[in-house]
Enzyme design. Structure first.
Site, mmCIF file in Angstrom:
data_model
loop_
_atom_site.group_PDB
_atom_site.id
_atom_site.type_symbol
_atom_site.label_atom_id
_atom_site.label_comp_id
_atom_site.label_asym_id
_atom_site.label_seq_id
_atom_site.Cartn_x
_atom_site.Cartn_y
_atom_site.Cartn_z
ATOM 1 N N GLU A 394 4.809 -16.220 -10.009
ATOM 2 C CA GLU A 394 4.367 -14.563 -9.754
ATOM 3 C C GLU A 394 4.024 -14.400 -8.013
ATOM 4 O OE1 GLU A 394 2.187 -12.635 -12.444
ATOM 5 O OE2 GLU A 394 2.331 -13.964 -14.070
HETATM 6 N N1 CAA Z 1 5.199 -3.366 -5.169
HETATM 7 C C1 CAA Z 1 6.159 -2.445 -5.472
HETATM 8 N N2 CAA Z 1 7.350 -2.478 -4.909
HETATM 9 C C2 CAA Z 1 7.684 -3.340 -4.081
HETATM 10 C C3 CAA Z 1 6.826 -4.632 -3.813
HETATM 11 C C4 CAA Z 1 5.649 -4.587 -4.477
HETATM 12 N N3 CAA Z 1 4.909 -5.672 -4.427
HETATM 13 N N4 CAA Z 1 7.379 -5.315 -2.990
HETATM 14 C C5 CAA Z 1 8.717 -4.935 -2.772
HETATM 15 N N5 CAA Z 1 8.830 -3.589 -3.315
HETATM 16 C C6 CAA Z 1 10.001 -2.556 -3.376
HETATM 17 C C7 CAA Z 1 10.105 -2.290 -1.852
HETATM 18 O O1 CAA Z 1 9.290 -1.058 -1.584
HETATM 19 C C8 CAA Z 1 11.560 -1.948 -2.179
HETATM 20 O O2 CAA Z 1 11.766 -0.753 -2.678
HETATM 21 P P1 CAA Z 1 12.737 0.383 -2.297
HETATM 22 O O3 CAA Z 1 13.851 0.035 -1.783
HETATM 23 O O4 CAA Z 1 12.507 1.607 -2.979
HETATM 24 O O5 CAA Z 1 12.092 0.983 -0.839
HETATM 25 C C9 CAA Z 1 12.131 -2.984 -2.951
HETATM 26 O O6 CAA Z 1 11.149 -3.455 -3.679
HETATM 27 C C10 CAA Z 1 12.853 -3.903 -2.349
HETATM 28 O O7 CAA Z 1 11.769 -4.862 -1.387
HETATM 29 P P2 CAA Z 1 12.167 -5.384 0.045
HETATM 30 O O8 CAA Z 1 13.239 -4.297 0.538
HETATM 31 O O9 CAA Z 1 10.908 -5.486 0.707
HETATM 32 O O10 CAA Z 1 12.960 -6.449 -0.380
HETATM 33 P P3 CAA Z 1 12.891 -8.089 0.276
HETATM 34 O O11 CAA Z 1 13.981 -8.807 -0.416
HETATM 35 O O12 CAA Z 1 12.792 -8.129 1.609
HETATM 36 O O13 CAA Z 1 11.531 -8.655 -0.454
HETATM 37 C C11 CAA Z 1 9.948 -9.440 -2.024
HETATM 38 C C12 CAA Z 1 11.176 -8.504 -1.866
HETATM 39 C C13 CAA Z 1 8.790 -8.931 -1.897
HETATM 40 C C14 CAA Z 1 10.420 -10.870 -1.382
HETATM 41 C C15 CAA Z 1 10.259 -9.863 -3.737
HETATM 42 O O14 CAA Z 1 11.442 -10.357 -3.945
HETATM 43 C C16 CAA Z 1 9.235 -10.464 -4.277
HETATM 44 O O15 CAA Z 1 8.030 -9.994 -4.688
HETATM 45 N N6 CAA Z 1 9.610 -11.760 -4.523
HETATM 46 C C17 CAA Z 1 8.672 -12.802 -5.504
HETATM 47 C C18 CAA Z 1 9.291 -12.677 -6.593
HETATM 48 C C19 CAA Z 1 8.185 -13.148 -7.596
HETATM 49 O O16 CAA Z 1 6.979 -13.036 -7.516
HETATM 50 N N7 CAA Z 1 8.701 -13.907 -8.839
HETATM 51 C C20 CAA Z 1 7.785 -14.219 -9.705
HETATM 52 C C21 CAA Z 1 8.334 -14.546 -10.874
HETATM 53 S S1 CAA Z 1 7.743 -14.339 -12.521
HETATM 54 C C22 CAA Z 1 6.738 -15.215 -12.797
HETATM 55 O O17 CAA Z 1 6.531 -16.060 -12.074
HETATM 56 C C23 CAA Z 1 6.068 -15.250 -14.136
HETATM 57 C C24 CAA Z 1 5.734 -16.480 -14.940
HETATM 58 O O18 CAA Z 1 6.405 -17.029 -15.349
HETATM 59 C C25 CAA Z 1 4.215 -16.769 -14.796
#
Ligand code: CAA
Length: 410
Positions: A394
């Site tokens: 996550e």
């Molecule tokens: N809340 C809401 N929106 C968010 C957000 C958040 N925490 N983080 C990013 N966004 C939105 C941004 O506002 C953006 O939206 P707009 O285009 O409308 O402005 C969009 O998402 C893309 O964001 P970025 O431009 O910042 O993209 P990025 O590639 O630079 O970064 C990231 C994105 C934050 C790294 C994202 O990819 C991320 O959170 N990665 C981690 C993924 C993750 O948590 N995976 C878990 C898998 S599920 C799991 O583990 C479940 C399980 O089995 C237990």
């Protein structure tokens, strides 16, 4: 909702406690539980009773043999633990996030695997379906999920898209009245045991993350294959699978939200999910601490209990302080969500800190146990292995720092 009286007879519970006397001799709490309502306290107590009655007896065997806790999860559904924040209109318990966090913490103290099964179903599947699903989707999918009749999975990660979640390779081509789904999802919690999966997939590559959709995919759909089960370091009794989709036809009505809302859906859902994992990490830390404290009072060296040695006292003091700090962050994130505030930063800070504390405290708990802590018979050995994943799934600790920094600087 659950009542502690429903959870087995006192004598039966005592039997378990005695059998595992090194584990549950103490129910030490760490300072004041700040401003919890009677209902929240009762929920915490009931979850604690449940964990000790239904999860504790076989937790080591399930870990050793990677056995999914089927019966316990069924019971969790009956007790309202699988859809805690969902409205009773859809089979849920209608509780707040703080109650959910309190329950998760108690479950995770005993069994981190059961905690992640519960967390994924509640935070990543039910919450998003209730918030963004259509009425028809809620009737068909949310009700069975929230009442625990079936389990859900959240499918974002891929072989080449973990932290970099926007680079989805799974495709969902628009074919008019259905999407043609192709691709592979990795490390999916509840992957084998779930009946309903929320699958993120790219519909329009040119639009990048704005071309991603979230589709509700049923296990029986043609072309949906459950791949290999992972042989994991920790949380071994939760089932983590690779899932494969080969020309799966998913009806259009199974898309959640507007066309292209899938990535935003995943991020918004993960914000709440991170509070759940933070609570899981907090529970693992607190459980290991309880065990270490009990052990330190009982174990003697140099003619006195090791708790009387300052070296051990310093460890216990640091563990207790860090756990309480983590608890405050986790409860605060839950409260911000309940108050309808923006909780992105609070959730990321809670997850970052609680998961680091889980790793540190479980490592120290093993150290306090000495040689005993290194063998499988003692729960702290499992807890140290279980703690590690909370820094990874996550959103890794590094991703949480990225999220926090972006919130600070925006
Ligand atoms: N809340 C809401 N929106 C968010 C957000 C958040 N925490 N983080 C990013 N966004 C939105 C941004 O506002 C953006 O939206 P707009 O285009 O409308 O402005 C969009 O998402 C893309 O964001 P970025 O431009 O910042 O993209 P990025 O590639 O630079 O970064 C990231 C994105 C934050 C790294 C994202 O990819 C991320 O959170 N990665 C981690 C993924 C993750 O948590 N995976 C878990 C898998 S599920 C799991 O583990 C479940 C399980 O089995 C237990």
């Amino acid at each position: 909702m659950i009542k502690s009286q429903e959870l087995g007879s006192t004598s039966a519970k005592m039997l378990y406690i005695n059998k595992h006397s090194n584990f549950m001799d103490t129910s030490h709490e760490y300072g004041t539980l700040i401003n919890l309502s009677e209902e929240q306290m009762a929920t915490k107590e009931a979850a604690r009773d449940f964990a000790r009655t239904y999860l504790l007896p076989d937790v080591r065997e399930r870990d050793a043999q990677s056995i999914f806790p089927t019966e316990a999860v069924k019971k969790m559904g009956e007790l309202g633990l699988m859809g805690m924040m969902v409205s009773p209109d859809y089979g849920g318990s209608g509780m707040d996030t703080l109650s959910y966090v309190l329950a998760l913490e108690e479950i995770a103290k005993v069994d981190a695997s059961a905690a992640v099964i519960m967390s994924v179903n509640n935070s990543l599947v039910c919450w998003g379906l209730e918030k963004y699903g259509t009425e028809a989707q809620k009737q068909k999918y949310l009700s069975p999920l929230a009442s625990g009749k079936v389990i859900g999975a959240f499918c974002l990660s891929e072989p080449e898209a973990g932290s970099d979640a926007t680079s989805q390779h799974t495709s969902a081509l628009d074919k008019g009245d259905y999407y043609l789904l192709n691709g592979t999802k990795n490390w999916i919690t509840n992957g084998g045991s779930s009946d309903i999966c929320l699958v993120m997939a790219q519909t329009n590559h040119a639009l990048k993350h704005k071309g991603i959709n979230c589709l509700i995919v049923e296990k029986g759909m043609k072309g949906f294959v459950v791949g290999k089960k992972e042989d994991k370091m920790g949380i071994r009794s939760s089932d983590t699978h690779t899932l494969m989709f080969a020309d799966v036809e998913v009806p259009k009505e199974n898309r959640i939200g507007e066309d292209g809302f899938g990535f935003k859906f995943a991020m918004n859902t993960l914000n709440g999910g991170r509070i759940g994992i933070a609570a899981q990490a907090l529970g693992i830390a607190a459980g290991a601490y309880e065990l270490a404290l009990t052990y330190a009072k009982e174990r003697k060296s140099f003619s006195k209990a090791i708790a009387e040695h300052q070296a051990i006292q310093f460890k216990l003091a640091e563990m207790c302080t860090k756990i309480q700090a983590a608890r405050l962050l986790v409860y605060e994130a839950a409260r911000q969500k309940d108050a309808g505030k923006d909780y992105i930063q609070a959730a990321a800070m809670a997850k970052l800190y609680a998961s680091e504390v889980a790793m540190e405290v479980t490592t120290e708990a093993v150290q306090i146990h000495g040689g005993y802590g290194y063998v499988r018979e003692f729960h702290v050995e499992r807890m140290m292995r279980d703690a590690k994943i909370t820094q990874i799934y996550e959103g890794t600790s590094e991703i949480q720092k990225l999220v926090i920094a972006r919130e600070i600087l925006k």
